[in-house]
Scaffold this motif. Structure first.
Motif, mmCIF file in Angstrom:
data_model
loop_
_atom_site.group_PDB
_atom_site.id
_atom_site.type_symbol
_atom_site.label_atom_id
_atom_site.label_comp_id
_atom_site.label_asym_id
_atom_site.label_seq_id
_atom_site.Cartn_x
_atom_site.Cartn_y
_atom_site.Cartn_z
ATOM 1 N N ALA A 124 -12.022 -58.757 -45.622
ATOM 2 C CA ALA A 124 -10.978 -59.754 -45.362
ATOM 3 C C ALA A 124 -11.144 -60.372 -43.974
ATOM 4 C CB ALA A 124 -9.598 -59.121 -45.508
ATOM 5 N N GLN A 163 -14.298 -62.642 -43.869
ATOM 6 C CA GLN A 163 -14.075 -63.903 -44.572
ATOM 7 C C GLN A 163 -13.093 -64.798 -43.823
ATOM 8 O OE1 GLN A 163 -13.952 -63.772 -49.079
ATOM 9 N NE2 GLN A 163 -13.234 -61.727 -48.481
ATOM 10 N N ALA A 164 -12.021 -64.198 -43.300
ATOM 11 C CA ALA A 164 -11.030 -64.988 -42.561
ATOM 12 C C ALA A 164 -11.678 -65.681 -41.367
ATOM 13 C CB ALA A 164 -9.874 -64.104 -42.103
ATOM 14 N N LEU A 170 -5.549 -67.444 -41.029
ATOM 15 C CA LEU A 170 -4.757 -66.255 -41.353
ATOM 16 C C LEU A 170 -3.292 -66.391 -40.963
ATOM 17 C CD1 LEU A 170 -5.003 -63.548 -42.711
ATOM 18 C CD2 LEU A 170 -5.762 -62.569 -40.560
ATOM 19 N N VAL A 199 -4.383 -63.441 -47.296
ATOM 20 C CA VAL A 199 -5.740 -63.009 -47.611
ATOM 21 C C VAL A 199 -6.061 -63.268 -49.083
ATOM 22 C CG1 VAL A 199 -7.220 -60.962 -47.796
ATOM 23 C CG2 VAL A 199 -5.881 -61.361 -45.726
ATOM 24 N N SER A 200 -5.084 -63.190 -49.939
ATOM 25 C CA SER A 200 -5.298 -63.428 -51.368
ATOM 26 C C SER A 200 -5.932 -64.779 -51.651
ATOM 27 C CB SER A 200 -3.974 -63.343 -52.123
ATOM 28 O OG SER A 200 -3.469 -62.047 -52.095
ATOM 29 N N LEU A 239 -8.299 -66.092 -50.224
ATOM 30 C CA LEU A 239 -9.754 -66.024 -50.091
ATOM 31 C C LEU A 239 -10.428 -65.869 -51.452
ATOM 32 C CD1 LEU A 239 -9.964 -63.752 -46.933
ATOM 33 C CD2 LEU A 239 -10.675 -66.159 -47.076
ATOM 34 N N GLN A 287 -13.708 -61.966 -52.444
ATOM 35 C CA GLN A 287 -12.373 -61.374 -52.351
ATOM 36 C C GLN A 287 -11.939 -60.778 -53.675
ATOM 37 O OE1 GLN A 287 -10.784 -60.785 -49.554
ATOM 38 N NE2 GLN A 287 -9.257 -59.653 -50.729
ATOM 39 N N PHE A 315 -0.588 -59.208 -43.092
ATOM 40 C CA PHE A 315 -1.909 -58.600 -42.955
ATOM 41 C C PHE A 315 -1.866 -57.443 -41.959
ATOM 42 C CE2 PHE A 315 -6.386 -58.707 -41.344
ATOM 43 C CZ PHE A 315 -6.983 -58.236 -42.501
#
Length: 191
Positions: free
Chosen positions: A11, A14-15, A23, A28-29, A31, A40, A168
């Protein structure tokens, strides 16, 4: 014990690298959307399966009482379902999406329900398994992780600025406590 580090590492990576992802604005979902969304989605499913394995181990060891393994199992099942049903686009992610909240699809509603189930199970697990350590600083740490996730989730659901980041941080706090607790229980079982 590997579910949280794997999920958190993917996470964060990727963020930091996905174009248009913020973010503080995007959970995060999200992604799971776009060309690299498979990363993800895989992260949710693999972390869910690993969490289910942890629930089975906890049940087998008999160290989580009646509810510990059940709650951990619900968390794992929620993660798997959150991967199977991706979040809806919105707030300009993925790039090209209008900068407004997305319209909730049936898959998006299933994702929201699965994620909620997973979060609520995590919060409850922190309190339920924390009782095993009553009167110690580790019990306080468990309750703190659960409260941090509950606050972060509430903040995100309210639509307030920075809500996805608060959620998060809460996930990291609760899941880190769960991971370290599972490691401690494993170590104690080997002695």
């Amino acid at each position: 014990m590997l579910a949280a580090p794997l999920w958190i590492l993917l996470a964060v990576a990727q963020a930091a690298t996905r174009t248009g992802f913020d973010l503080t604005r995007h959970p995060v979902s999200m992604l799971s959307l776009g060309d690299l969304g498979w990363i993800q989605i895989s992260s949710f499913v693999v972390a869910g399966v690993l969490t289910l394995c942890g629930a089975a181990g906890l049940r087998h060891a008999g160290t989580g009482g009646a509810w510990g393994p059940r709650l951990l199992g619900l968390q794992g099942a929620g993660l798997i379902l959150a991967g199977v049903f991706p979040a809806d686009p919105g707030f300009a992610f993925p790039p090209g999406t209008p900068d407004v909240p997305g319209v909730m699809s049936s898959a998006g509603a299933a994702h929201m329900a699965a994620a909620s189930m997973s979060f609520i199970a995590m919060i409850a697990f922190c309190f339920v398994l924390g009782r095993r350590f009553s009167g110690t600083s580790w019990a306080v740490a468990g309750r703190t992780g659960g409260v941090m996730l509950a606050v972060g989730l509430s903040w995100a659901m309210s639509g307030a600025a920075g809500g996805p980041l608060a959620m998060f941080v809460g996930v990291i706090a609760a899941w880190t406590w769960i991971t370290v607790t599972m490691f401690r229980l494993k170590q104690a079982a080997q002695i």
